[in-house]
Design a protein around this motif. Structure first.
Motif, PDB file in Angstrom:
ATOM      1  N   ALA A 225       6.332 -12.366 -13.163  1.00 51.26           N
ATOM      2  CA  ALA A 225       6.570 -12.736 -11.980  1.00 51.26           C
ATOM      3  C   ALA A 225       7.554 -11.583 -12.017  1.00 51.26           C
ATOM      4  O   ALA A 225       7.224 -10.870 -10.602  1.00 51.26           O
ATOM      5  N   GLU A 226       8.566 -11.080 -12.535  1.00 51.08           N
ATOM      6  CA  GLU A 226       9.332 -10.387 -12.564  1.00 51.08           C
ATOM      7  C   GLU A 226       8.492  -8.161 -12.472  1.00 51.08           C
ATOM      8  O   GLU A 226       8.907  -7.808 -11.796  1.00 51.08           O
ATOM      9  N   ILE A 227       7.545  -9.372 -13.818  1.00 52.58           N
ATOM     10  CA  ILE A 227       7.348  -8.059 -13.778  1.00 52.58           C
ATOM     11  C   ILE A 227       6.389  -7.916 -12.904  1.00 52.58           C
ATOM     12  O   ILE A 227       5.451  -6.686 -11.881  1.00 52.58           O
ATOM     13  N   VAL A 228       6.013  -8.786 -12.209  1.00 51.86           N
ATOM     14  CA  VAL A 228       4.419  -8.835 -11.048  1.00 51.86           C
ATOM     15  C   VAL A 228       5.790  -7.996  -9.540  1.00 51.86           C
ATOM     16  O   VAL A 228       4.546  -6.264  -8.855  1.00 51.86           O
ATOM     17  N   ASP A 229       6.042  -8.570  -9.177  1.00 53.46           N
ATOM     18  CA  ASP A 229       6.959  -7.942  -9.069  1.00 53.46           C
ATOM     19  C   ASP A 229       7.171  -6.337  -8.404  1.00 53.46           C
ATOM     20  O   ASP A 229       7.789  -5.660  -7.404  1.00 53.46           O
ATOM     21  N   GLU A 230       7.961  -6.398  -9.573  1.00 51.61           N
ATOM     22  CA  GLU A 230       8.206  -4.290  -9.700  1.00 51.61           C
ATOM     23  C   GLU A 230       7.106  -3.768  -9.575  1.00 51.61           C
ATOM     24  O   GLU A 230       6.910  -2.780  -9.145  1.00 51.61           O
ATOM     25  N   ALA A 231       6.014  -4.381 -10.495  1.00 51.15           N
ATOM     26  CA  ALA A 231       4.686  -3.197 -10.195  1.00 51.15           C
ATOM     27  C   ALA A 231       4.619  -3.084  -8.670  1.00 51.15           C
ATOM     28  O   ALA A 231       3.419  -2.014  -8.524  1.00 51.15           O
ATOM     29  N   ALA A 232       4.575  -4.635  -7.886  1.00 54.13           N
ATOM     30  CA  ALA A 232       3.670  -4.154  -6.803  1.00 54.13           C
ATOM     31  C   ALA A 232       5.090  -2.804  -5.966  1.00 54.13           C
ATOM     32  O   ALA A 232       4.686  -2.180  -4.796  1.00 54.13           O
ATOM     33  N   ARG A 233       6.596  -3.107  -5.878  1.00 54.61           N
ATOM     34  CA  ARG A 233       6.988  -1.994  -5.796  1.00 54.61           C
ATOM     35  C   ARG A 233       6.990  -0.676  -5.980  1.00 54.61           C
ATOM     36  O   ARG A 233       7.350  -0.328  -4.994  1.00 54.61           O
ATOM     37  N   ARG A 234       6.494  -0.333  -7.199  1.00 58.53           N
ATOM     38  CA  ARG A 234       6.356   0.705  -7.056  1.00 58.53           C
ATOM     39  C   ARG A 234       5.511   1.011  -7.103  1.00 58.53           C
ATOM     40  O   ARG A 234       5.236   2.560  -6.161  1.00 58.53           O
ATOM     41  N   LEU A 235       4.337   0.427  -6.655  1.00 55.68           N
ATOM     42  CA  LEU A 235       2.305   0.879  -5.610  1.00 55.68           C
ATOM     43  C   LEU A 235       3.057   0.997  -4.355  1.00 55.68           C
ATOM     44  O   LEU A 235       2.776   1.662  -3.653  1.00 55.68           O
ATOM     45  N   VAL A 236       3.716  -0.072  -4.077  1.00 54.91           N
ATOM     46  CA  VAL A 236       3.975   1.003  -2.740  1.00 54.91           C
ATOM     47  C   VAL A 236       5.110   1.816  -2.251  1.00 54.91           C
ATOM     48  O   VAL A 236       5.228   2.615  -2.031  1.00 54.91           O
ATOM     49  N   ALA A 237       6.009   1.979  -3.271  1.00 48.73           N
ATOM     50  CA  ALA A 237       6.667   3.577  -3.416  1.00 48.73           C
ATOM     51  C   ALA A 237       5.865   4.436  -3.555  1.00 48.73           C
ATOM     52  O   ALA A 237       6.072   5.869  -3.173  1.00 48.73           O
ATOM     53  N   THR A 238       5.095   4.426  -5.113  1.00 50.46           N
ATOM     54  CA  THR A 238       4.409   5.711  -4.469  1.00 50.46           C
ATOM     55  C   THR A 238       3.460   6.147  -2.615  1.00 50.46           C
ATOM     56  O   THR A 238       3.228   7.117  -3.207  1.00 50.46           O
ATOM     57  N   ALA A 239       2.435   4.923  -2.490  1.00 54.23           N
ATOM     58  CA  ALA A 239       1.681   5.411  -1.206  1.00 54.23           C
ATOM     59  C   ALA A 239       2.758   5.545  -0.044  1.00 54.23           C
ATOM     60  O   ALA A 239       2.570   6.899   0.796  1.00 54.23           O
ATOM     61  N   GLY A 240       4.044   5.444  -0.027  1.00 53.58           N
ATOM     62  CA  GLY A 240       5.348   5.834   1.245  1.00 53.58           C
ATOM     63  C   GLY A 240       5.373   7.627   0.409  1.00 53.58           C
ATOM     64  O   GLY A 240       6.118   7.913   0.816  1.00 53.58           O
ATOM     65  N   TRP A 241       5.085   7.781  -0.666  1.00 51.30           N
ATOM     66  CA  TRP A 241       5.355   9.401  -1.219  1.00 51.30           C
ATOM     67  C   TRP A 241       3.885  10.278  -0.349  1.00 51.30           C
ATOM     68  O   TRP A 241       4.524  11.716  -0.328  1.00 51.30           O
ATOM     69  N   VAL A 242       2.906   9.508  -0.549  1.00 55.01           N
ATOM     70  CA  VAL A 242       1.860  10.078   1.023  1.00 55.01           C
ATOM     71  C   VAL A 242       2.206   9.657   2.379  1.00 55.01           C
ATOM     72  O   VAL A 242       1.038   9.305   2.239  1.00 55.01           O
ATOM     73  N   PRO A 243       2.937   9.367   2.971  1.00 57.89           N
ATOM     74  CA  PRO A 243       2.794   8.764   4.198  1.00 57.89           C
ATOM     75  C   PRO A 243       1.639   9.997   5.106  1.00 57.89           C
ATOM     76  O   PRO A 243       1.951  11.373   5.328  1.00 57.89           O
ATOM     77  N   GLY A 244       1.279   9.015   6.119  1.00 58.39           N
ATOM     78  CA  GLY A 244       0.272   9.031   6.937  1.00 58.39           C
ATOM     79  C   GLY A 244      -0.463   8.401   8.016  1.00 58.39           C
ATOM     80  O   GLY A 244       0.267   6.745   7.523  1.00 58.39           O
ATOM     81  N   GLU A 245      -1.438   8.492   9.160  1.00 60.36           N
ATOM     82  CA  GLU A 245      -1.131   7.723   9.648  1.00 60.36           C
ATOM     83  C   GLU A 245      -2.545   7.104   9.449  1.00 60.36           C
ATOM     84  O   GLU A 245      -3.111   7.448   8.430  1.00 60.36           O
ATOM     85  N   GLY A 246      -3.404   5.991  10.017  1.00 62.11           N
ATOM     86  CA  GLY A 246      -4.608   5.737   9.663  1.00 62.11           C
ATOM     87  C   GLY A 246      -4.465   3.805   8.608  1.00 62.11           C
ATOM     88  O   GLY A 246      -3.426   3.652   8.420  1.00 62.11           O
ATOM     89  N   PRO A 247      -5.099   3.526   8.294  1.00 59.96           N
ATOM     90  CA  PRO A 247      -5.682   2.297   7.283  1.00 59.96           C
ATOM     91  C   PRO A 247      -4.580   2.856   6.017  1.00 59.96           C
ATOM     92  O   PRO A 247      -5.177   3.766   5.585  1.00 59.96           O
ATOM     93  N   ILE A 248      -4.410   1.773   5.355  1.00 63.07           N
ATOM     94  CA  ILE A 248      -4.171   1.903   3.836  1.00 63.07           C
ATOM     95  C   ILE A 248      -5.501   1.154   3.004  1.00 63.07           C
ATOM     96  O   ILE A 248      -5.711  -0.012   2.981  1.00 63.07           O
ATOM     97  N   VAL A 249      -5.947   2.149   2.243  1.00 60.47           N
ATOM     98  CA  VAL A 249      -7.396   1.018   1.508  1.00 60.47           C
ATOM     99  C   VAL A 249      -6.345   1.025   0.290  1.00 60.47           C
ATOM    100  O   VAL A 249      -5.944   1.760  -0.743  1.00 60.47           O
ATOM    101  N   LEU A 250      -6.933  -0.313   0.033  1.00 62.58           N
ATOM    102  CA  LEU A 250      -6.102  -0.851  -1.229  1.00 62.58           C
ATOM    103  C   LEU A 250      -7.523  -0.621  -2.247  1.00 62.58           C
ATOM    104  O   LEU A 250      -8.379  -1.446  -2.204  1.00 62.58           O
TER     105      LEU A 250
END
Length: 305
Positions: A225-250
């Motif tokens: 569960a800790e690995i899953v949570d850390e993976a999610a945080r890192r992925l969302v942080a990566t998306a945060g490096w390229v902020p913009g308008e519009g939808p986020i496509v997973l």
């Protein structure tokens, strides 16, 4: 009747789709890995040709009006390989070569601007403006980047297991699943040694442990569960490096399949507009139709299959 073809060539599977102008899927084919950076141009070209021939089965290739090939790991020189493949399959015009990022975004939304968050074996984010990549984050490969992706998750799970075995720490569902995955039996240190030996010989075995981490987390394993949570945080942080308008496509298997990583990412994204990518080959075929037909190419029809 004119046709449109799309190819999604990745590090595990190559897919090809054939559509009519109204978005009806007329053919589909799959083959092995089509990433030229990982497997070389000849092998990647052969996989793409097999998938494309299967998609074209029973159809006249001369009716293909336009096509797009999204190829992971391709440089501009790979266009020469694709021209030969298309000619061998009887298609008159070569495809437009784009990245796997382009078609993953197109498989999720018709919006010209937005953000892609991709987590398959690797991981990356990209901001799109007018259907062009405006910025990219991560996608730096399994050795130095791809944080939160399938390889990263699998490696974290395997590492946690061998450390527990080596140090005599308590372990539960995660270690049991990883040991079974690697065929590791016997006393703890012997199991750890076997896992290390096989992991060093074949990194694909490590990436394939990703679903085991998700399964163990669902079963209540604390470390998983800790690995899953850390993976999610890192992925969302990566998306945060390229902020913009519009939808986020997973996109990518880690984020498109229901599971703890997708759930954790959605929670972290909060009230952002989120779309889920469908089939990449269908997204590529829609891009081909968009090039030829403009707004007459209905995104929902092409990607619904």
């Amino acid at each position: 009747m004119i046709l449109f073809a799309g190819v999604d060539a990745g590090g595990t599977t190559t897919r090809a789709a054939l559509h009519a102008a109204d978005g009806t899927r007329l053919g589909y084919g799959t083959a092995g890995p089509g990433n030229p950076a990982a497997y070389g141009d000849p092998a990647a070209g052969a996989a793409i040709e097999r998938a494309l021939r299967r998609a074209l089965d029973g159809q006249d290739p001369l009716r293909v009006a336009a096509s797009v090939a999204g190829v992971a790991g391709a440089d501009d020189g790979f266009a020469v390989v694709l021209r030969r493949v298309w000619a061998a399959c009887g298609i008159a015009a070569p495809p437009r070569l784009v990245s796997d990022v382009d078609i993953a975004y197109a498989a999720g939304t018709p919006a010209p601007s937005g953000t892609l968050l991709l987590a398959g074996t690797g991981a990356a984010a990209a901001r799109f403006a007018d259907r062009r990549v405006a910025a990219v984050a991560d996608g730096l490969g399994w050795l130095l980047g791809d944080e939160g992706g399938g390889f990263w998750i699998g490696r974290a799970g395997v590492r946690a297991t061998v450390h527990a075995l080596d140090r005599g720490l308590p372990y539960g569902p995660l270690a049991d699943l990883v040991c079974a995955h690697f065929g590791a039996t016997g006393e703890p240190r012997g199991r750890a040694d076997r896992i290390v030996r096989l992991a060093q010989a074949d990194r694909i075995l490590v990436a394939a442990a990703c679903p085991l981490v998700a399964e163990a987390a669902t079963a209540g394993d604390r470390r998983a569960a800790e690995i899953v949570d850390e993976a999610a945080r890192r992925l969302v942080a990566t998306a945060g490096w390229v902020p913009g308008e519009g939808p986020i496509v997973l996109a990518g298997g880690v984020l498109t399949a229901d599971g703890p990583v997708r759930t954790a990412v959605l929670e972290l994204l909060g009230d952002r507009e989120v779309a889920t990518a469908r089939d990449g080959a269908a997204g590529a075929s829609w891009l081909a139709a968009l090039d030829h037909l403009g707004d007459l190419a209905t995104h929902g029809r092409f990607t619904a299959g």
